[in-house]
Design a protein around this motif. Sequence first.
Motif, PDB file in Angstrom:
ATOM      1  N   LEU A 278       0.976  -0.869  -0.113  1.00  0.00           N
ATOM      2  CA  LEU A 278      -0.078  -0.576  -0.055  1.00  0.00           C
ATOM      3  C   LEU A 278       0.805   1.098   0.294  1.00  0.00           C
ATOM      4  CD1 LEU A 278      -1.163   0.925   3.720  1.00  0.00           C
ATOM      5  CD2 LEU A 278       0.050  -1.160   3.268  1.00  0.00           C
ATOM      6  N   GLY A 279       0.166   2.572  -0.352  1.00  0.00           N
ATOM      7  CA  GLY A 279       0.800   3.858  -0.623  1.00  0.00           C
ATOM      8  C   GLY A 279       0.566   4.579   1.121  1.00  0.00           C
ATOM      9  N   LEU A 280       2.435   4.191   1.529  1.00  0.00           N
ATOM     10  CA  LEU A 280       1.608   5.699   3.317  1.00  0.00           C
ATOM     11  C   LEU A 280       1.754   6.418   2.988  1.00  0.00           C
ATOM     12  CD1 LEU A 280       1.382   4.611   5.822  1.00  0.00           C
ATOM     13  CD2 LEU A 280       3.608   3.948   6.019  1.00  0.00           C
ATOM     14  N   SER A 281       1.228   7.721   3.231  1.00  0.00           N
ATOM     15  CA  SER A 281       1.251   9.147   2.510  1.00  0.00           C
ATOM     16  C   SER A 281       2.084   9.591   3.913  1.00  0.00           C
ATOM     17  CB  SER A 281      -0.102   9.043   1.919  1.00  0.00           C
ATOM     18  OG  SER A 281      -1.077   9.106   3.283  1.00  0.00           O
ATOM     19  N   GLY A 282       1.499   9.207   4.774  1.00  0.00           N
ATOM     20  CA  GLY A 282       1.458  10.019   6.365  1.00  0.00           C
ATOM     21  C   GLY A 282       0.472  11.037   6.908  1.00  0.00           C
ATOM     22  N   GLY A 283      -1.035  10.054   6.433  1.00  0.00           N
ATOM     23  CA  GLY A 283      -2.180  10.478   6.508  1.00  0.00           C
ATOM     24  C   GLY A 283      -2.695   9.153   7.372  1.00  0.00           C
TER      25      GLY A 283
END
Length: 532
Positions: A278-283
């Motif tokens: 998964l993409g981990l955006s910092g959100g």
Amino acid sequence: MQLVIAQSNFTVGAIQKNCQQILADIEKAPKDSILVFPELALTGYPPEDLLLRPDLYKRLNSALQLIAQASHHKAIVVGHPHQENGFTYNAASVYSDGQLLARYYKQALPNYGVFDEMRYFTAGANATTFNYQGKKIGLLICEDLWDDAPIAHYDAKNVDLIVSLNASPFNLEKQLERESLVKKRALNHAVSIVYVNQVCGQDELVFDGGSFAVNREGELVCRLRQCQEDYLTLNYANDFAPSRIESVADSEEAEIYQALVLATRDYVNKNGFKGAVLGLSGGIDSALTLAVAVDALGPERVQAVMMPFKYTAQMSVEDAKAQAQAMGIEFDIVSIEPMFDGFMQALEPMFAGSAKDTTEENLQARSRGVILMALSNKKGRIVLTTGNKSEMAVGYCTLYGDMAGGFAVIKDVPKTMVYKLANYRNTLGKVIPERVITRPPSAELAPDQVDQDSLPPYDDLDAILEAYVENDLSIADIVSLGYEEAVVRKVVRLVDINEYKRRQSAIGPKVTQRNFGKDRRYPITSGFGREH
């Protein structure tokens, strides 16, 4: 007499595998006991259009023969589809010492919400009993308990207890709702009831187990674990003796979180993926999704990728890295700037004379989608999308960008609940950085962008969405609750015009009263919204 509840995790369509699991459970059951499995245990629930295949019933007949052969000195109550005289029934069969003792056909066929049983089954009409170890036992299947008539058929038959086979999907407070209903039925009809429920994640449905039994006074005598396989032997003389009563989840957040973990684990494992990426955006959305994925699959099977762009805040990179380290997963940082610049260079001749708009923002999201799907293909890991229900409702997501993926873990979780779940997960072990929870949410697709620039506050948004999506209230009804008409009209319009996006989104587990998918099936092309 002893009665065994087998709360097992079956796989839809895997008849041979399910049969082997049933045979293993039969083997460990005490001699002269009754062993009860959930509704449609042999096919799993819901089998949907597999029920239309003739070869399904050949496999079922072979499996039922094996179960009959294994029923020495035991009575086996198993759910399965059954065809007779050109009709298909949702059946419960009872085998003992190689013989068929009884076969019951479900009378109340649910055809609302996520249920579609009238498409496949013919309703039964008769009560069915069998005798075992000096006791007379009646049979029901799931929806039969929610209808007044089926259980009333047993009033004149002097049954000692009723066994109900169930495949009852999860939503908030469903366990207490089931128990309240069954206690009322037991007390009103002066009969003990055993409620055996399925436990598994099945596409967008979660079956949370929690099987239980009540005595004829309507008192709970046992409860099995929620969201786990479980197996319990009950003693019955003139009534059930009290046994193990597992606690229910102590909060909404705990209930939803364990359901999301079960759903994610079963979807990934049963579909043969090696893991998840998964993409981990910092959100906060991707942070919660990562936590669920790791709890479901283990850190060794999860990869996260931080894909910064020039609008990405440094704190986002720092927080993503901190969570990845806290959870012990594989973590990479890959800038999308070279890819984005390449796309823009190729598109420049066709974009000449056009001002920048959401096209450039969406291209950032789609660049990230390309990276994640490439990793998925190369490593055999499913891409988990990270959008929540609030975003999906109003279209605050990008087709083929952040919507690209195979399973949407928090698709049915409103944004306000996302915050609660993140805080709950940190009570089990602090893995989500506090700054991720407290900072204003942003897609970071433009300078200084925050979600509330274009959306109402999430408390208001989620309340309006619940009223319109889950409760079918009109604009006038919602305004009467105290919300500004212009805001309500904007939210309703966004919901209506983004049905095409939701139809193309990955499936995700249902945890609210009404999800986008099986529960809410709206036309894409529709003039209804224009006439508000």
